[in-house]
Design an enzyme around this catalytic site. Structure first.
Site, PDB file in Angstrom:
ATOM      1  N   LYS A  82      17.518  27.713  -7.899  1.00 14.90           N
ATOM      2  CA  LYS A  82      17.939  26.876  -8.950  1.00 14.90           C
ATOM      3  C   LYS A  82      19.350  26.901  -8.629  1.00 14.90           C
ATOM      4  O   LYS A  82      20.106  25.746  -8.928  1.00 14.90           O
ATOM      5  CB  LYS A  82      17.700  27.485 -10.245  1.00 14.90           C
ATOM      6  CG  LYS A  82      18.582  26.990 -11.377  1.00 14.90           C
ATOM      7  CD  LYS A  82      18.088  25.682 -11.693  1.00 14.90           C
ATOM      8  CE  LYS A  82      19.276  25.077 -12.791  1.00 14.90           C
ATOM      9  NZ  LYS A  82      18.518  24.029 -13.750  1.00 14.90           N
ATOM     10  N   CYS A  91      25.561  22.030 -16.280  1.00 10.69           N
ATOM     11  CA  CYS A  91      24.747  22.784 -14.816  1.00 10.69           C
ATOM     12  C   CYS A  91      25.607  22.798 -13.916  1.00 10.69           C
ATOM     13  O   CYS A  91      25.896  23.797 -13.314  1.00 10.69           O
ATOM     14  CB  CYS A  91      23.273  22.010 -14.858  1.00 10.69           C
ATOM     15  SG  CYS A  91      22.489  21.660 -16.199  1.00 10.69           S
TER      16      CYS A  91
END
Ligand code: SAJ
Length: 419
Positions: free
Chosen positions: A206, A260
């Site tokens: 991720k 993010c």
């Protein structure tokens, strides 16, 4: 199955609603009373397309129960924020609190999944943390009698409900049994492939996905600054370079925002500052690009004594209402702090300014028409669909600055109709 989702934010709420739609009995836990109240009353403005309706339906049918506390469940999903603090290290306190709140209810055979983006090693640490609190859940060899895995969320804000189902997932457990248990849970509702690995690989995967995107955007942003030096249009240049069959340069812009991509690369950096020179350089280049675009807007304003700026767009990317880490908010805030000058903001996706902009006396949220009428300098900061073709609506006395800091004079003569 009984599922308890901890954290009803951008990911937790759509995920909880999706699980409820798939027939699970879901308890949605949040520490914020206002989040719970809004969910209970079905008062959910500003959510993603169709999410508000789905959440309302799940709550009214009783399949999704909003609650301030955890209870027994078969599966516990942690979807709480993991912000980066000033020192650029991940703040895991919300994950720790969530795991601690699960501990009294955890039983042998339960599954814990961490969906929050976390530094490598966190899932193992959280399993150990649970074992410390619940030594009764350890086998004689000291292995947990519960399952724990990481399955990072991968959805794109703006398309969350769709991507939760369609996008491939990576599931990694603290042991092969945990991986299998978590993978079979996700296979129950994910249409994309569910790829299995170990917890550390899933965690790093991720972080690497978002750091990779950050580095690619940094390259485009660096090229765009060079282009201005040579009087070259960066978008035209990148369009031409991308005609090469193996070149895919991304889109430059006023910097990288959202919760993010500007955050996750720091999780990698914090774990090995000396071995992450490229990741750090990418972050700095993207931060520098925001400053650079600001300088270009100020340069355009030099010729006006008390310039009126129109900032078009505040969101961190087109066609969303999300302002988190938005370069446009930073630029607008800095323009407001200039000695002279007024700032008009046009953001079709919000109906009022929030702090810090709302507290500034020289900053107002206005309509596009009003902004174009009053502004000396129009800066397009977010390419919302409402601003398509905006260049042709700028009057000849006004300067236009595009998201890359390219300055152009307006073309529309006085009295000429707007297209
Ligand atoms: N941006 C550019 N140039 C581009 C593409 C994006 O400057 O060519 C900018 C955008 O304007 C925005 C920022 O980058 O400011 C981030 O936007 P984004 O659309 O790339 O990503 P997010 O933050 O909305 O969502 C990302 C996604 N990650 C990847 O695509 C690898 C999403 O799949 C993740 O789930 C999400 O981060 C997350 O939660 O981590």
């Amino acid at each position: 199955m009984n599922v308890c989702v901890l954290g009803l934010g951008y990911i937790g709420l759509p995920f909880a609603a999706l699980l409820a739609r798939h027939g699970h009995s879901v308890r949605g836990v949040d520490t914020s009373e206002s989040v719970l109240r809004a969910l209970r009353l079905g008062n959910l403005p500003g959510l993603e397309p169709s999410l508000g309706a789905l959440a309302r339906e799940c709550v009214s049918s009783g399949r999704l129960v909003p609650s301030g506390s955890v209870s027994r469940a078969d599966v516990f999903i942690v979807a709480v924020p993991t912000p980066v603090r000033e020192v650029r290290k991940a703040d895991l306190s919300f994950v720790e609190q969530a795991v601690d709140s699960i501990s009294p209810f955890l039983e042998a055979g339960n599954l814990l999944v961490i969906e929050s983006t976390v530094p490598v090693g966190t899932t193992e640490k959280m399993a150990s943390r649970l074992l410390e609190k619940r030594p009764d859940l350890a086998s004689p060899e000291g292995r947990p009698l519960f399952f724990a895995a990481h399955c990072p969320e991968r959805v794109l804000p703006g398309k969350i409900l769709e991507e939760l189902v369609e996008v491939d997932r990576v599931v990694g457990g603290i042991d092969p049994e945990s991986t299998e248990k978590a993978a079979s849970f996700y296979r129950g509702f994910v249409r994309g492939a569910v790829h299995t690995t170990d917890a550390r690989t899933a965690e790093m995967c991720k972080l690497v996905e978002n750091a990779s995107r950050d580095a690619s955007i940094a390259f485009a942003n660096e090229i765009s600054m060079l282009c201005v030096k040579w009087g070259i249009d960066p978008e035209a240049l990148i369009g031409l370079a991308n005609r090469h069959p193996r070149v895919r340069i991304m889109e430059p812009g006023p910097g990288v925002g959202g919760h993010c991509i500007p955050v996750d690369p720091w999780f990698l950096v914090a774990s090995a500052p000396e071995d992450t020179a490229l990741i750090q350089a990418a972050r700095k280049t993207n931060e520098r690009k925001t400053e650079w675009v600001l300088e270009r807007i100020k340069k355009a304003a030099c010729r006006f004594e008390n310039p009126v700026f129109a900032c078009l767009g505040l969101a961190y990317k087109p066609n969303v209402n999300d302002l988190r880490e938005s370069p446009a908010v930073k630029i607008a805030g800095k323009l407001c702090s200039m000695k002279n000058g007024e700032v008009r903001i046009v953001e079709p996706n919000i109906d009022r300014l929030c702090p810090p902009l709302s507290a500034l006396p020289n900053c107002r949220l206005v309509s596009l028409e009003e902004a174009l009428k009053e502004a000396n300098v129009v800066a397009l900061l977010t390419r919302h669909r409402e601003f398509e073709g905006i260049e042709r609506r700028i009057s000849a006395e006004t300067l236009f600055v595009d998201p890359n800091g390219i300055i152009r004079a307006g073309t529309r003569k006085a009295g000429e109709a707007t297209p």
